[in-house]
Enzyme design. Structure first.
Site, PDB file in Angstrom:
ATOM      1  N   HIS A   1      38.082  45.201  34.682  1.00 19.87           N
ATOM      2  CA  HIS A   1      37.922  44.657  36.028  1.00 19.87           C
ATOM      3  C   HIS A   1      39.170  44.943  36.865  1.00 19.87           C
ATOM      4  O   HIS A   1      40.242  44.398  36.610  1.00 19.87           O
ATOM      5  CB  HIS A   1      37.684  43.154  35.916  1.00 19.87           C
ATOM      6  CG  HIS A   1      37.476  42.459  37.215  1.00 19.87           C
ATOM      7  ND1 HIS A   1      38.385  41.560  37.738  1.00 19.87           N
ATOM      8  CD2 HIS A   1      36.453  42.519  38.108  1.00 19.87           C
ATOM      9  CE1 HIS A   1      37.937  41.089  38.875  1.00 19.87           C
ATOM     10  NE2 HIS A   1      36.763  41.651  39.133  1.00 19.87           N
TER      11      HIS A   1
ATOM     12  N   HIS B   1      40.270  45.726  46.381  1.00 19.77           N
ATOM     13  CA  HIS B   1      39.222  44.736  46.129  1.00 19.77           C
ATOM     14  C   HIS B   1      38.512  44.256  47.386  1.00 19.77           C
ATOM     15  O   HIS B   1      37.316  43.969  47.360  1.00 19.77           O
ATOM     16  CB  HIS B   1      39.813  43.529  45.396  1.00 19.77           C
ATOM     17  CG  HIS B   1      38.808  42.436  45.163  1.00 19.77           C
ATOM     18  ND1 HIS B   1      37.664  42.630  44.411  1.00 19.77           N
ATOM     19  CD2 HIS B   1      38.750  41.164  45.605  1.00 19.77           C
ATOM     20  CE1 HIS B   1      36.962  41.521  44.389  1.00 19.77           C
ATOM     21  NE2 HIS B   1      37.588  40.611  45.109  1.00 19.77           N
TER      22      HIS B   1
END
Length: 333
Positions: A37, A79
């Site tokens: 991630h 992100h």
């Protein structure tokens, strides 16, 4: 401590975790997969090339890329559509914030973005680091990079190590980009195609929270990639039949799989079972060893979701820890 002592060169990181790895010939989607991630973000600032090199060295099955467009249509790996919680944009371009006092990637050219220093995620209002025991804020030197640069790094490491680690890009905020006159999905799909990612046989999984856009990617843009529908809100779990008409899997928040505890053991919602009945893979997010939520240990968290709930893979900031867990499970059986 000197920055050279803090950050190992890519090659040193790779060799630290083992260079001579035989590629896994088993189809990745037929086993429990580990998705790094934002890279190995538990150890290095998220979405930096250093974090991606470390995740590759750890042998994650896939490495994630969140993608946002720059002013000049370069897909940037970051992100959020915002810059001010992972970079020094507020000090370098103080006059470029919008009315909401946020700094947007889309307002800067790629060349401008490359001048920014990247750091561990922090609260832009307080300046406090979000995960206090992770890589120290503002230490060492990290930069933003393009999707193309990251793909070339991962493919290059695959070539030099003999591994076959995949990419897992997410198209961020497509509606926002469209309102800004940007065709983010078309741009990302073109780049993926240019680098050899065309179909479900290729080592690429494409994800998005926007169901309308992911359906458009499948139906209108005719993508044959493995598509994952991300799920944020509980009410979205009621639409699995619709998701199955265009997607190959779902990525729910892991708490949507948990129901309640009975005599100390977790009971589960019907989400995973219903998804599997529809032929959908399930990859919940996000497993963090330093944010355990309802669990007493990271191993318990992983065992509960990956083994007891029978999900097919997990997004984690700590890919090495999940891989060690799976290795231990394999030895036990």
């Amino acid at each position: 401590m000197a920055t050279k002592a803090i950050i190992l060169p890519f090659l040193s990181i790779i060799c630290l975790f083992g260079c001579n790895i035989t590629p896994n010939k088993e189809s990745k989607m037929e086993k429990k997969i580990v998705i790094a991630h934002r890279g190995a973000s538990g150890y290095l600032p998220e979405h930096t090339l250093e974090a991606k090199a470390m995740a590759h060295a750890m042998n994650a099955d896939f490495i994630e890329q969140d993608v946002v467009l720059s002013k000049d249509d370069v897909p940037i790996v970051i992100h959020d559509i915002y810059l001010d919680d992972v970079t020094d944009v507020a000090s370098k371009f103080s006059e470029r914030k919008r009315k909401d006092n946020r700094y947007y990637v889309i307002d800067f050219t790629f060349n401008e973005l490359q001048t920014l220093k990247v750091t561990e995620r922090f609260n832009p209002k307080t300046g406090q680091q979000v995960y206090k025991n992770r890589f120290p804020k503002w230490k060492a030197s990290f930069r933003l990079h393009s999707l193309q640069e990251e793909i070339e790094l991962i493919q290059g490491l695959n070539a030099s190590t003999g591994k076959n680690i995949g990419i897992y890009p997410e198209i961020k905020a497509p509606e926002f980009h469209q309102k800004e006159g940007k065709k983010i999905s078309e741009i990302v799909l073109k780049i993926l195609s240019d680098y050899g990612y065309h179909s479900k046989k290729d080592n690429c999984i494409l994800q998005c929270f926007d169901a309308k856009e992911l359906q458009r990617i499948r139906k209108e843009l005719k993508s044959e990639l493995f598509l994952m529908q991300l799920i944020e809100f509980p009410e979205e779990t009621k639409h699995l039949d619709f998701f199955a008409t265009y997607a190959d899997g779902i990525g729910p928040w892991y708490t949507q799989i948990l129901d309640k505890k009975v005599e100390g053991r977790w009971q589960f919602t019907d989400l995973v079972a219903e998804a599997h009945q529809l032929g959908l893979k399930v990859h919940p997010y996000t497993f963090r060893a330093d944010a355990l939520g309802e669990f007493t240990s990271f191993e318990k968290m992983v065992h509960t979701l990956l083994i007891d709930a029978e999900v097919d893979g997990v997004f984690t900031d700590f890919p090495d820890l999940v891989l060690k867990f799976l290795e231990k499970q394999n030895h036990e059986f």
